[in-house]
Structures are given as C-alpha cells and as structure tokens.
Design an enzyme around this catalytic site. Structure first.
Site, PDB file in Angstrom:
ATOM      1  CB  SER A 118     -44.159  25.337  60.964  1.00 17.44           C
ATOM      2  OG  SER A 118     -45.211  26.037  60.326  1.00 17.44           O
ATOM      3  CE1 TYR A 161     -46.743  20.726  58.965  1.00 20.89           C
ATOM      4  CE2 TYR A 161     -47.298  22.886  59.842  1.00 20.89           C
ATOM      5  CZ  TYR A 161     -46.490  22.088  59.065  1.00 20.89           C
ATOM      6  OH  TYR A 161     -45.424  22.633  58.394  1.00 20.89           O
TER       7      TYR A 161
HETATM    8  P1  NAD Z   1     -41.927  18.371  50.960  1.00 25.73           P
HETATM    9  O1  NAD Z   1     -43.167  17.560  50.879  1.00 25.73           O
HETATM   10  O2  NAD Z   1     -41.398  19.071  49.756  1.00 25.73           O
HETATM   11  O3  NAD Z   1     -40.727  17.511  51.546  1.00 25.73           O
HETATM   12  C1  NAD Z   1     -40.919  16.616  52.599  1.00 25.73           C
HETATM   13  C2  NAD Z   1     -39.756  15.666  52.635  1.00 25.73           C
HETATM   14  O4  NAD Z   1     -39.975  14.744  53.705  1.00 25.73           O
HETATM   15  C3  NAD Z   1     -39.632  14.808  51.350  1.00 25.73           C
HETATM   16  O5  NAD Z   1     -38.266  14.580  51.083  1.00 25.73           O
HETATM   17  C4  NAD Z   1     -40.318  13.508  51.747  1.00 25.73           C
HETATM   18  O6  NAD Z   1     -39.861  12.386  50.999  1.00 25.73           O
HETATM   19  C5  NAD Z   1     -39.892  13.415  53.188  1.00 25.73           C
HETATM   20  N1  NAD Z   1     -40.723  12.532  53.992  1.00 25.73           N
HETATM   21  C6  NAD Z   1     -42.066  12.568  54.180  1.00 25.73           C
HETATM   22  N2  NAD Z   1     -42.441  11.551  54.984  1.00 25.73           N
HETATM   23  C7  NAD Z   1     -41.308  10.887  55.308  1.00 25.73           C
HETATM   24  C8  NAD Z   1     -41.028   9.745  56.108  1.00 25.73           C
HETATM   25  N3  NAD Z   1     -42.000   9.061  56.737  1.00 25.73           N
HETATM   26  N4  NAD Z   1     -39.754   9.328  56.202  1.00 25.73           N
HETATM   27  C9  NAD Z   1     -38.766   9.966  55.552  1.00 25.73           C
HETATM   28  N5  NAD Z   1     -38.960  11.061  54.797  1.00 25.73           N
HETATM   29  C10 NAD Z   1     -40.224  11.503  54.679  1.00 25.73           C
HETATM   30  O7  NAD Z   1     -42.235  19.407  52.150  1.00 25.73           O
HETATM   31  P2  NAD Z   1     -41.525  20.767  52.610  1.00 25.73           P
HETATM   32  O8  NAD Z   1     -42.500  21.857  52.426  1.00 25.73           O
HETATM   33  O9  NAD Z   1     -40.158  20.890  52.055  1.00 25.73           O
HETATM   34  O10 NAD Z   1     -41.464  20.506  54.187  1.00 25.73           O
HETATM   35  C11 NAD Z   1     -40.282  20.222  54.873  1.00 25.73           C
HETATM   36  C12 NAD Z   1     -40.463  20.625  56.331  1.00 25.73           C
HETATM   37  O11 NAD Z   1     -40.680  22.018  56.423  1.00 25.73           O
HETATM   38  C13 NAD Z   1     -41.653  19.952  57.007  1.00 25.73           C
HETATM   39  O12 NAD Z   1     -41.309  19.602  58.334  1.00 25.73           O
HETATM   40  C14 NAD Z   1     -42.702  21.044  56.996  1.00 25.73           C
HETATM   41  O13 NAD Z   1     -43.627  20.882  58.033  1.00 25.73           O
HETATM   42  C15 NAD Z   1     -41.830  22.259  57.185  1.00 25.73           C
HETATM   43  N6  NAD Z   1     -42.453  23.516  56.772  1.00 25.73           N
HETATM   44  C16 NAD Z   1     -42.849  23.707  55.484  1.00 25.73           C
HETATM   45  C17 NAD Z   1     -43.420  24.927  55.140  1.00 25.73           C
HETATM   46  C18 NAD Z   1     -43.843  25.233  53.745  1.00 25.73           C
HETATM   47  O14 NAD Z   1     -44.489  26.280  53.535  1.00 25.73           O
HETATM   48  N7  NAD Z   1     -43.527  24.431  52.763  1.00 25.73           N
HETATM   49  C19 NAD Z   1     -43.599  25.924  56.110  1.00 25.73           C
HETATM   50  C20 NAD Z   1     -43.195  25.672  57.400  1.00 25.73           C
HETATM   51  C21 NAD Z   1     -42.622  24.471  57.721  1.00 25.73           C
END
Ligand code: NAD
Length: 260
Positions: free
Chosen positions: A142, A155
């Site tokens: 991130s 985080y």
């Molecule tokens: P999201 O909530 O859409 O997806 C998260 C995924 O992780 C889902 O498929 C969920 O079922 C799964 N998950 C959660 N806990 C779990 C567990 N214990 N075991 C197995 N699966 C699990 O979130 P996202 O925004 O797509 O985030 C994905 C990654 O990207 C994360 O690591 C997040 O920190 C990172 N990220 C997101 C953003 C953003 O702006 N959305 C920015 C930077 C980084």
C-alpha cells in the site's frame, strides 16, 4: 504469455485481488482463488477472462490468519495444479482507531492477515519455485507501506512490514529466476475503501459522493481512484522477462500520493 503457469491470489473473491487474478487469467495463467464470501462470481469471471487459453480455475477457502489453513491450501495447489508459480499476497483488512483505543484483537488480526500470512505463503511457495528456477512473488502492500496516516497504526505497521519482507526475500532469491516485489496502491474503490467513505459520510453528515471526493483530495493528487485492472496489468508486467531484474521494489501506483 503465462500459459502453463499457476497463480495463487489470496483474497481474490473481491476488489484488487479479483482484478489482479483476472488480468493474469487473461494472459493464460491458471488461477487459484481464495477469500471469503461467494466464490462463484469470481470463478466465472476468471473462466471467462481465460477462455481463449482454456485455463484451469480453482478455489480454496483458507482463512489467511490460520497457518494450518494456508498449509492446506498449498497442499491443494500441489495436488491439483502442480504447485504455485506466481504468488500474489493480497488478502487484507483495515481498522481505523487511535492507538490508545485500538482493540487488541483488531491489531492481532491485521498483523496476521496483512503481514504474517505473506510469510507463511512465501515460505511454502519458494521451495517449488526454486525447483523450477522460476517464480514471482508479488505483495500487494500500500502507499501505507511507504508513508503513514493517523488512525491506522496496525495497517501501516503491517504494510511497512510486508515491504521489508519483500526486500529480504528478494535478496535471498537474487541469484535465481524468482523475483519478489511489492505493489503499493493508493486509493482503489473496493469494499475495503467504500466502508471508509461510508463511515466518513456518516461522521461528517455529507453525501457518499462528497465523502469520496474528500478522501481523494486529502491524499491522492490525481483525484482519481486507481483501478484493480491497472494493478493487475503491473502484476502481469512483473511476470514478463522484461522484469527479470526488477527485484525488491515497492512500486507505488498512487496518483502521486507518496510524491508529496
Ligand atoms: P476487499 O475488502 O475488496 O478484498 C479483500 C479480500 O481479502 C476479500 O476477498 C476477502 O474475502 C479477503 N479476506 C479478508 N480476510 C481474509 C482472511 N482472513 N482470509 C482469507 N481472505 C480474506 O479489499 P481490497 O481493497 O481489494 O484490498 C486488497 C488488498 O489491497 C489489501 O491487502 C489492502 O490492504 C490492499 N490495498 C487496498 C487499497 C485500496 O484503496 N482499496 C489500497 C492499498 C492497498
């Protein structure tokens, strides 16, 4: 381009993970999905994206906070797919609170899912990659792996940690055909961020649309969300021979967030 390779993407039933898996599928990689909720829509999307290549799509519901579940998922990958060639560590959760009132169980869950899970998947994936002398580990960190924001101690600690893990394992594999890198997204409009926008709208008594605009203008100079597809295309690039010497980077895709 990736025909014959198998990609395991953690947390790929929604958001960024699903988008990255889809771009890899479109290049012909077999896909192992993981994550909570109904996996069927994501499975159908993969099959469609990889239809021209006749890819194999699987799913394992490992809870990424549980090392035994993760080991079981790798046994499944070995049995059904002949191992994992491309590992995308993406599963993640968020919780926002000042450190003095941060719930201990939320801290533990964020460290387990956003950081320790990547240690477990990586330690299980590397031996098979070494045997083939080819592999890709791509950690979805991130912008918070590079800079901090108030209220996100767990985080930010986990994301800085995964950037450190990326560099250490990149060095351990530097003379091999395995590369290890991190992608550091800024705001991407997924369920994880939608919740923060909804919370903000409720807190400030503004519309969802207004809250989304405020969120962007605080951190992301482009004022536009990054898309899962853009992140997937960078992951695809990292799988090409052009990226053979890209090792240990934390590549921000953030509309200018960390340039400030
Ligand atoms: P999201 O909530 O859409 O997806 C998260 C995924 O992780 C889902 O498929 C969920 O079922 C799964 N998950 C959660 N806990 C779990 C567990 N214990 N075991 C197995 N699966 C699990 O979130 P996202 O925004 O797509 O985030 C994905 C990654 O990207 C994360 O690591 C997040 O920190 C990172 N990220 C997101 C953003 C953003 O702006 N959305 C920015 C930077 C980084």
């Amino acid at each position: 381009m990736l025909k014959g390779k198998t990609a395991l993407v953690t947390g790929s039933t929604s958001g960024i993970g699903q988008g990255v898996a889809q771009q890899l599928a479109a290049q012909g990689a077999n896909i192992i999905l993981n994550g909570f909720g109904d996996a069927e829509p994501a499975k159908a999307a993969m099959t469609q994206a990889g239809a021209a290549h006749g890819i194999q799509v699987g799913y394992h519901g490992a809870d990424m906070s549980k090392p035994a579940d993760i080991a079981d998922m790798f046994a499944y990958a070995d049995r059904e797919f002949g191992g994992v060639d491309i590992l995308i560590n993406n599963a993640g959760i968020q919780f926002v609170s000042p450190v003095e009132s941060f719930p201990i169980e939320k801290w533990d869950a964020i460290i387990a899912i956003n950081l320790s899970s990547a240690f477990h998947t990586t330690r299980l994936a590397i031996p098979g990659m070494r045997a083939k002398n080819w592999g890709r580990v791509i950690n979805i960190a991130s912008a918070h792996g590079l800079v901090a924001s108030a209220g996100k101690s767990a985080y930010v600690a986990a994301k800085h940690g995964i950037v450190g893990l990326t560099k250490a394992v990149a060095l351990e594999t530097a003379t091999t055909g395995i590369t290890v890198n991190a992608i550091c997204p800024g705001w991407v409009l997924t369920p994880l961020v939608q919740k923060q926008i909804d919370d903000r709208a409720a807190r400030e008594g503004v519309s969802i649309d207004q809250a989304g605009k405020e969120l962007l203008s605080e951190k992301q100079p482009s004022l536009q969300f990054v898309t899962p597809e853009q992140l997937g295309d960078l992951a695809v690039f990292l799988c090409t021979p052009a990226a053979n010497q890209v090792r240990g980077v934390a590549w921000n895709v953030d509309g200018g967030w960390v340039a400030q």
